[in-house]
Motif scaffolding. Structure first.
Motif, mmCIF file in Angstrom:
data_model
loop_
_atom_site.group_PDB
_atom_site.id
_atom_site.type_symbol
_atom_site.label_atom_id
_atom_site.label_comp_id
_atom_site.label_asym_id
_atom_site.label_seq_id
_atom_site.Cartn_x
_atom_site.Cartn_y
_atom_site.Cartn_z
ATOM 1 N N ARG A 279 2.585 2.278 2.132
ATOM 2 C CA ARG A 279 2.963 2.090 0.727
ATOM 3 C C ARG A 279 1.773 1.844 -0.191
ATOM 4 N NH1 ARG A 279 6.643 -2.090 2.747
ATOM 5 N NH2 ARG A 279 8.556 -1.074 3.452
ATOM 6 N N TYR A 280 0.670 1.357 0.360
ATOM 7 C CA TYR A 280 -0.430 0.894 -0.480
ATOM 8 C C TYR A 280 -1.752 1.543 -0.084
ATOM 9 C CZ TYR A 280 2.980 -2.922 -0.837
ATOM 10 O OH TYR A 280 4.130 -3.655 -0.987
ATOM 11 N N HIS A 337 1.062 -1.789 6.177
ATOM 12 C CA HIS A 337 1.628 -0.809 5.245
ATOM 13 C C HIS A 337 0.576 -0.188 4.328
ATOM 14 C CE1 HIS A 337 5.835 -1.511 6.237
ATOM 15 N NE2 HIS A 337 5.583 -2.814 6.246
ATOM 16 N N SER A 338 -0.701 -0.255 4.690
ATOM 17 C CA SER A 338 -1.724 0.187 3.743
ATOM 18 C C SER A 338 -2.845 0.972 4.404
ATOM 19 C CB SER A 338 -2.325 -1.020 3.005
ATOM 20 O OG SER A 338 -3.079 -1.820 3.898
ATOM 21 N N ALA A 370 -2.276 9.816 -1.232
ATOM 22 C CA ALA A 370 -1.029 9.503 -1.929
ATOM 23 C C ALA A 370 -0.022 10.635 -1.782
ATOM 24 C CB ALA A 370 -1.308 9.218 -3.395
ATOM 25 N N TYR A 373 1.229 10.783 2.012
ATOM 26 C CA TYR A 373 2.084 9.687 2.475
ATOM 27 C C TYR A 373 3.085 9.226 1.419
ATOM 28 C CZ TYR A 373 -1.245 9.577 6.310
ATOM 29 O OH TYR A 373 -2.028 9.929 7.389
ATOM 30 N N ILE A 375 2.776 7.994 -1.655
ATOM 31 C CA ILE A 375 2.426 6.704 -2.256
ATOM 32 C C ILE A 375 2.377 6.878 -3.771
ATOM 33 C CG2 ILE A 375 0.707 4.859 -2.378
ATOM 34 C CD1 ILE A 375 -0.293 5.829 0.384
ATOM 35 N N HIS A 381 0.832 0.008 -6.296
ATOM 36 C CA HIS A 381 0.603 0.581 -4.967
ATOM 37 C C HIS A 381 -0.854 0.957 -4.728
ATOM 38 C CE1 HIS A 381 4.924 1.166 -5.808
ATOM 39 N NE2 HIS A 381 5.054 0.929 -4.532
#
Length: 642
Positions: A279-280, A337-338, A370, A373, A375, A381
């Motif tokens: 997500r990040y 998550h990053s 981004a 994935y 994002i 984010h």
């Protein structure tokens, strides 16, 4: 003008009237451009570019765009960049190639294309071409620009044999100006120069006034590029990102002792296919050199990042595959998550290290990741390390504060194609009025900043100070964990009283030139005359559910205890880091399902588990950092009262 006594009143009146009419005529014909040139006359960077372009027969837009893509027209007061470049034209003077390795790190450079000797001494060559001492070009902006123009013209004549008046014909000279012998790096620089010409650019400087590069549709002629004999490098298998100089140097992954769980420097995973959504993307600065950062991740240090980017030319080193979990953020939930990207540099010297090649390479990488994935390209984010929360109150205080005040978020998001003023940077799941996005003008925003109780040089900065009342004499806002019994400070690492560009908050009040927002459980005021430091934001607001005084605010979105039982692993406790008081509103992302990635042993994927819970959490912009609140504790508010 002094008038002689013999000039009578009528003649004086006639002369004044004639001059007034002449002024009106000139202003009417020339319009705003004439007025702007007059305003810029005292210290006009624009006119210096014009004079240099004319003197050496370089198309003005080419000269200005080369400078913009090297330095964004910043001179750094005569101080060299990390790659030994001086002035707005970034003319280099390096005694040896080891100077490219900042802070004296002594390891073999992994650069895929060593810069030629001439590219490390462009300042000396430019000085010869214009006939002035090299030292003059370091501090004299006019001479620096003349030198850059002379150098471009010299390249153009050697490559093509003539000085064309058509900007399209200067592509190969621009590529040579990059100083790189690598095809991807040199051609990418030239591509960016022509993209800037096509899009236009502007800058506002307190000393040199407004600089404007008008947009113009030009298709570059690339035929002369072959004359540079640039090296085309083989891409490592799996590297799909094109147009950048990227290499693979895998971070250390090994057991460090016989003790179970003693290993590093990252965890194996299979994101996002194992259930962990990425997500990040976390933006770091390394606080050591490029080579030093790579070396750190190659040793037993219990730390890593997915990518490292060099300041001098934007070279990227991939060290951990994005499917795996790097140990970079200081928060295990965010880690899982990053993707972490380290940028060579030092936070208190940010503007020297955060170079244009670095910004552009980083933006290309982030846009690629981004898209791959899914994002969102927004400031909820794409985060600075300083915006990652701690998992406990103690950890919240001890979290990092990079890349800090001198990272130009507004410029970065323009490169990402999601400028703050466009509204594209924020993806909400509802709408609400009275949301503002912080957006001070980076180049002219130079607040007082200190470090270790000493003032730092006034530099362009990405934040606005927050006060307890609408007055500069009021105390700065105090984060209850950072300063429980005091007030905020001007320290660069005091994040509790700074609202950073791109972050969005609920506007709770306005009086004259001051705006108030809900920020970290408090009402925070910042100077915002005619909305100069904000743009209109969007998104969804949440507030504590009815009937409670406050709700817990967490540093993660971990599952409830029962979710761990099927795996036979201990539940991970959660300690609130703050409480959100009733009556306040915060911008929230769509609720996410709680989860926890259990990975405790070296190279034992059969023991790894993604624990998913029933609890859902909203991510919010709570203060300087993001945070999480349980969906069951909060209420979505579409139209809060003023």
């Amino acid at each position: 003008m002094t008038e002689k006594n013999s000039v009578n009143l009528l003649n004086r009146y006639s002369i004044v009237s004639w001059l007034f009419l002449l002024f009106l005529l000139i202003f009417t014909v020339s319009g705003p451009a004439y007025a702007e040139s007059q305003n810029a006359g005292k210290t006009s960077l624009q006119s210096e570019f014009q004079k240099a372009a004319a003197a050496y027969h370089v198309p003005l837009n080419v000269l200005m765009s080369v400078s913009y893509n090297e330095t964004r027209w910043e001179s750094h007061h005569g101080q060299p960049s990390t790659s030994g470049g001086y002035g707005v034209m970034h003319l280099t003077q390096l005694d040896n190639l080891e100077d490219l390795s900042a802070k004296g790190d002594k390891i073999n450079k992994r650069s895929s294309a060593t810069p030629p000797e001439e590219s490390t001494h462009t300042l000396d060559e430019a000085a010869k071409l214009i006939g002035v001492p090299a030292e003059t070009l370091k501090t004299d902006t006019e001479k620096n620009i003349l030198g850059g123009a002379a150098l471009l013209a010299d390249y153009q004549k050697k490559i093509t044999g003539k000085l064309s008046s058509d900007p399209a014909d200067w592509y190969s000279a621009v590529a040579k100006y990059s100083g790189s012998t690598d095809y991807d790096t040199a051609s990418d620089f030239a591509d960016q120069v022509y993209t800037t010409i096509q899009q236009g650019a502007s800058g506002h400087f307190s000393v040199s006034g407004t600089v404007q590069l008008a947009s113009e549709s030009i298709k570059p002629n690339k035929q002369g590029l072959a004359a540079l004999h640039l090296h085309k490098l083989k891409k490592s298998q799996g590297d799909e990102l094109q147009g950048v100089d990227m290499q693979n140097v895998p971070a250390l992954y090994k057991a460090f002792s016989d003790t179970p769980g003693d290993y590093g420097n990252y965890d194996l995973a299979n994101r996002p296919y194992d259930g962990q959504q990425i997500r990040y993307i976390i933006i770091h600065d390394s606080e050591v050199s490029y080579e030093g950062t790579i070396n750190t991740f190659l040793q037993q240090t219990y730390v890593s990042s997915h990518y490292v980017i060099r300041s001098s030319d934007g070279q990227i080193t991939k060290m951990v595959d994005p499917k795996d979990v790097a140990w970079h953020a200081g928060n295990w939930y965010i880690n899982s998550h990053s993707i972490g990207i380290e940028h060579e540099g030092y936070a208190v010297e940010g503007s020297t290290w955060y170079s244009e090649p670095m910004y552009r390479a980083s933006a290309k990488l982030v846009k690629y990741l981004a898209k791959k994935y899914d994002i969102p390209l927004d400031r909820e984010h794409i985060l600075g390390h300083e915006e990652v929360p701690g998992l406990t109150p103690a950890r919240q205080v001890g979290m990092h504060w990079d890349p800090a005040a001198y990272w130009d978020w507004a410029h970065y998001f323009k490169l990402l194609g999601a400028p703050f003023s466009s509204g594209k940077h924020k993806i909400g799941f509802g709408k609400s009025n009275n949301i503002v996005t912080i957006n001070p003008d980076y180049q002219t925003n130079k607040p007082d900043v200190t470090y270790n109780n000493a003032p730092l040089e006034a530099k362009p900065s990405n934040f606005v100070y927050l006060y307890t009342a609408p007055s500069f004499s009021a105390p700065l806002l105090s984060d209850p964990l950072l300063h429980p019994n005091g007030t905020g400070t001007t320290a660069i690492n005091d994040w509790g009283d700074k609202a950073v560009a791109g972050r969005s908050y609920y506007k709770v009040d306005q009086t004259k030139d001051w705006t108030a927002i809900d920020f970290g459980g408090q009402k925070a005021w910042f100077y915002n005359p005619k909305d100069a430091n904000t743009v209109k934001g969007s998104g969804t607001l949440i507030t504590p559910k009815k009937g409670v005084d406050s709700i817990p605010v967490y540093g993660s979105a971990y599952p409830e205890a029962a979710a761990y039982t099927p795996f036979g692993i201990p539940a991970v406790g959660m300690a609130p880091i703050y409480t959100m008081p009733a009556g306040q509103y915060y911008v929230a992302e769509k609720p996410v399902q709680s989860d926890y990635y259990y990975a405790k042993l070296f190279n034992a994927p059969e023991t790894y588990h993604v624990v998913s819970g029933n609890d859902e959490y909203y991510q919010v912009s709570y203060n300087h950092r993001i945070a999480f609140v349980k969906k069951s504790d909060a209420t979505v508010v579409k139209h809060p009262f003023q």
